[in-house]
Motif scaffolding. Structure first.
Motif, short mmCIF file in Angstrom:
data_model
loop_
_atom_site.label_atom_id
_atom_site.label_comp_id
_atom_site.label_asym_id
_atom_site.label_seq_id
_atom_site.Cartn_x
_atom_site.Cartn_y
_atom_site.Cartn_z
N PHE A 65 0.41 9.64 -5.08
CA PHE A 65 1.88 9.74 -5.08
C PHE A 65 2.36 10.44 -3.81
O PHE A 65 3.29 9.96 -3.14
N ASP A 66 1.73 11.56 -3.48
CA ASP A 66 2.15 12.33 -2.30
C ASP A 66 2.03 11.52 -1.01
O ASP A 66 2.92 11.58 -0.15
N TYR A 67 0.95 10.77 -0.87
CA TYR A 67 0.77 9.98 0.36
C TYR A 67 1.72 8.80 0.43
O TYR A 67 2.24 8.47 1.50
N PHE A 68 2.01 8.17 -0.71
CA PHE A 68 3.00 7.08 -0.70
C PHE A 68 4.37 7.64 -0.33
O PHE A 68 5.12 7.02 0.42
N ALA A 69 4.70 8.81 -0.85
CA ALA A 69 5.99 9.44 -0.53
C ALA A 69 6.07 9.76 0.97
O ALA A 69 7.09 9.50 1.62
N ARG A 70 4.98 10.28 1.53
CA ARG A 70 4.96 10.58 2.97
C ARG A 70 5.12 9.31 3.80
O ARG A 70 5.80 9.30 4.82
N ALA A 71 4.49 8.22 3.34
CA ALA A 71 4.62 6.94 4.05
C ALA A 71 6.08 6.49 4.04
O ALA A 71 6.62 6.04 5.05
N LEU A 72 6.73 6.64 2.89
CA LEU A 72 8.13 6.23 2.77
C LEU A 72 9.08 7.16 3.54
O LEU A 72 10.14 6.72 3.98
N ASP A 73 8.69 8.41 3.70
CA ASP A 73 9.49 9.32 4.53
C ASP A 73 9.51 8.83 5.98
O ASP A 73 10.48 9.03 6.70
N LYS A 74 8.46 8.16 6.38
CA LYS A 74 8.38 7.61 7.74
C LYS A 74 9.08 6.25 7.83
O LYS A 74 9.77 5.97 8.80
N THR A 75 8.87 5.39 6.83
CA THR A 75 9.41 4.03 6.85
C THR A 75 9.87 3.67 5.44
O THR A 75 9.05 3.27 4.60
N ALA A 76 11.17 3.75 5.21
CA ALA A 76 11.74 3.55 3.87
C ALA A 76 11.50 2.14 3.33
O ALA A 76 11.47 1.94 2.13
N GLU A 77 11.31 1.16 4.22
CA GLU A 77 11.15 -0.21 3.75
C GLU A 77 9.69 -0.66 3.60
O GLU A 77 9.42 -1.85 3.48
N ASN A 78 8.74 0.27 3.56
CA ASN A 78 7.34 -0.08 3.32
C ASN A 78 7.20 -0.43 1.83
O ASN A 78 7.09 0.44 0.98
N MET A 79 7.23 -1.73 1.54
CA MET A 79 7.25 -2.19 0.15
C MET A 79 5.95 -1.90 -0.59
O MET A 79 5.98 -1.66 -1.80
N VAL A 80 4.83 -1.91 0.09
CA VAL A 80 3.56 -1.58 -0.57
C VAL A 80 3.62 -0.14 -1.05
O VAL A 80 3.32 0.16 -2.20
N ALA A 81 4.03 0.76 -0.16
CA ALA A 81 4.12 2.18 -0.53
C ALA A 81 5.14 2.38 -1.64
O ALA A 81 4.90 3.15 -2.58
N LEU A 82 6.27 1.67 -1.56
CA LEU A 82 7.32 1.83 -2.57
C LEU A 82 6.84 1.37 -3.94
O LEU A 82 7.00 2.08 -4.94
#
Length: 187
Positions: free
Chosen positions: A94-111
């Motif tokens: 969860f923490d790493y997916f959130a960090r990925a989305l903090d960088k790129t909000a439209e990363n659909m895999v992470a979202l």
């Protein structure tokens, strides 16, 4: 040849062999590319992908971490999250997916993975800002809106969910996911 040209050629060959499914050759060329340019995350990302294809998750994790150490991109962080998710380390994922989305909000895999992990960990409320941010990017708006509505229903916020579902169905009356959620709310 200079190191940069060697790097580019080896990286391209690694990508080609990876695409063709020849993991041994892909690994060989990604290793050469990494030796030519240790300041690029791309070869480590390629090597991590090879490791995932071989189900070598511990090795993939180290390689994604190495890529993130060179250049902390949303893709590297998402890769770390995916490995943690596969290993059942849901809070870390969860923490790493959130960090990925903090960088790129439209990363659909992470979202998508963040939403999935939020149910696993019991923190669905925490994904709402990420879904809202993704909506603002305009990428896959319909799917994001339906997912947001589903989270809101889960959280007992039916009125807000209804607004999102009505918005989706107003633009696309055939959206089966929105129809199903709407029917669930009515039941």
């Amino acid at each position: 040849m200079d190191n940069q040209l060697d790097y580019e050629i080896n990286k391209e060959l690694g990508e080609c062999y990876l695409f063709m499914g020849d993991f041994d050759k892909a690994e060989e060329y990604y290793r050469k590319a990494a030796a030519n340019n240790s300041q690029s995350a791309a070869p480590y990302m390629g090597l991590a992908t090879v490791a995932v294809q071989r189900s070598e998750l511990d090795k993939a994790l180290v390689l994604y971490q190495k890529a993130a150490a060179v250049e902390e991109t949303d893709k590297a962080l998402c890769g770390i999250g995916l490995v943690y998710m596969e290993q059942g380390k849901h809070e870390d994922a969860f923490d790493y997916f959130a960090r990925a989305l903090d960088k790129t909000a439209e990363n659909m895999v992470a979202l998508n993975c963040l939403v999935r992990e939020s149910y696993q960990v019991g923190c669905v409320e925490k994904v709402l800002p990420y879904l809202t941010a993704a909506l603002e990017t305009g990428v896959e708006t319909e799917a994001v809106r339906v997912t947001l509505a589903g989270c809101l229903i889960y959280l007992g916020r039916g009125d807000e969910a209804r607004e999102h579902l009505e918005s989706v169905l107003g633009a696309n009356p055939a959206n089966s996911n929105a129809k199903e959620l709407f029917a669930t709310m009515a039941a």
